[in-house]
Design an enzyme around this catalytic site. Structure first.
Site, mmCIF file in Angstrom:
data_model
loop_
_atom_site.group_PDB
_atom_site.id
_atom_site.type_symbol
_atom_site.label_atom_id
_atom_site.label_comp_id
_atom_site.label_asym_id
_atom_site.label_seq_id
_atom_site.Cartn_x
_atom_site.Cartn_y
_atom_site.Cartn_z
ATOM 1 N N THR A 140 0.819 -1.215 0.000
ATOM 2 C CA THR A 140 0.000 0.000 0.000
ATOM 3 C C THR A 140 0.853 1.266 0.000
ATOM 4 O OG1 THR A 140 -0.259 0.128 2.420
ATOM 5 C CG2 THR A 140 -1.818 -1.250 1.220
ATOM 6 N N LEU A 148 -2.864 4.881 -0.733
ATOM 7 C CA LEU A 148 -4.257 4.435 -0.727
ATOM 8 C C LEU A 148 -4.289 2.974 -0.293
ATOM 9 C CD1 LEU A 148 -6.019 6.090 -3.786
ATOM 10 C CD2 LEU A 148 -6.344 6.536 -1.343
ATOM 11 N N HIS A 149 -4.238 2.776 1.029
ATOM 12 C CA HIS A 149 -4.135 1.416 1.575
ATOM 13 C C HIS A 149 -5.304 0.522 1.142
ATOM 14 C CE1 HIS A 149 -1.051 2.882 4.377
ATOM 15 N NE2 HIS A 149 -1.867 3.858 4.715
ATOM 16 N N ASP A 150 -6.501 0.890 1.596
ATOM 17 C CA ASP A 150 -7.633 -0.028 1.475
ATOM 18 C C ASP A 150 -8.107 -0.300 0.046
ATOM 19 O OD1 ASP A 150 -7.558 -0.310 4.206
ATOM 20 O OD2 ASP A 150 -9.151 1.151 4.583
#
Ligand code: CA
Length: 313
Positions: free
Chosen positions: A196, A242-244
């Site tokens: 991420t 933008l991890h998720d």
């Protein structure tokens, strides 16, 4: 190809919001059966509200949004307002949601949904601490083998930690829950910080969101504007990670990601390294693999997909 049936378990969070928008923009690949909120980035009162705000922003409100656990299994809640702002969705000004919260508990929804569908047809997509999922597995062990796959954001190996020197936030907040999930035997795909932190919203990428000129495009640009000030200061990175959205992008285009099928265990006892994902990346033990632990992504492909899909909302 039929759309994959999923439940999104989430603690929005600006990056959760983008992950949800990507899923809702992709009905050919992803069928969102429901969204379950959990305490994490901010308290449950806000995450359940934020989840509904995001659904209304997308104009998709045909599925239920439930509130779930308001605290980790056996610890005090740790939150991340220092990253996400007071509301969890700081950045754009968005109206309060009109859609009501569904009646009942998120955990019951997860259990009932798995029981009411054929085995191997439901994917769980946790984007926050794993409290709701672990609670469902504890209350209803019969559902565990019915889960098709868990695709989650959490943990780290090479990037080590973001909330402590050793641990990533989602796992750190509820390590006992993570331990239950990682030992469950369900096939798991992990999007750790190693991946991420490569999904960075650089200025041209953020400009592309804004240039969509839509309500959604502008809101996403404003969310990442807010989110990125933290990461720029902390990591000196080119933009917000933008991890998720890596989770929902994987459901649409898995070939964007590469990783290793390895053993991953969760530290639950050490004070110093609590919540660490002890990932046997180099396969130095004979512990059985239990997770597809991702290590790299095609960042340009990821942002092309995201921008193209957000344009559809
Ligand atoms: Ca999250």
């Amino acid at each position: 190809m039929t759309a994959r049936k999923i439940i999104i378990d989430t603690d929005p969070g600006q990056d959760d919001a983008v992950a949800i928008l990507l899923a809702l923009a992709s009905p050919a690949e992803i069928d969102v059966l429901g969204i379950t909120a959990v305490a994490g980035n901010v308290p449950l009162q806000l995450t359940q509200k934020n989840a509904r705000i995001v659904c209304e922003l997308a104009g998709k409100t045909s599925f239920p949004v439930y509130a779930g656990c308001d605290a980790p299994l056996s610890r005090k809640l740790v939150t991340a307002e220092h990253v996400h702002g007071k509301t969890g969705l700081d950045g754009p000004v968005l109206p309060d949601p009109k859609i009501p919260l569904a009646e009942g508990h998120a955990v019951e929804f997860i259990i009932d949904t798995l029981r009411n569908h054929e085995s191997g047809t439901i994917t769980l997509c946790p984007l926050g601490p794993l409290t709701n999922i672990a609670t469902a597995f504890q209350k209803a062990p019969d559902i565990v083998e019915k889960v098709q796959e868990i695709v989650l954001m959490g943990g780290a190996y090479f990037e080590v930690g973001n909330i402590t020197p050793a641990a990533e936030f989602n796992i750190y907040v509820d390590p006992e829950a993570a331990d239950i999930v990682f030992k469950s035997g369900v096939p798991i795909v992990v999007m750790p910080l190693d991946v991420t932190h490569k999904a960075l919203v650089t200025k041209p990428r953020n400009d592309a969101f804004r240039a969509l000129g839509t309500k959604v495009g502008v809101a996403v640009a404003e969310m990442t504007d807010f989110f990125e000030r933290f990461d720029k200061e902390k990591y000196g990175s080119a933009g917000a990670p933008l991890h998720d959205p890596c989770v929902t992008a994987y459901l649409i285009r898995p070939e964007l990601f590469t990783g290793r099928h390895i053993n991953v265990e969760i530290e639950t006892r050490s004070e110093l390294t609590l919540g660490m994902t002890v990932a046997d990346w180099w396969r130095v033990t004979d512990r059985a693999p239990n997770a597809m632990f991702m290590g790299d992504l095609d960042a340009d492909g990821f942002f092309d997909l995201l921008t193209e899909r957000l344009a559809r909302l």
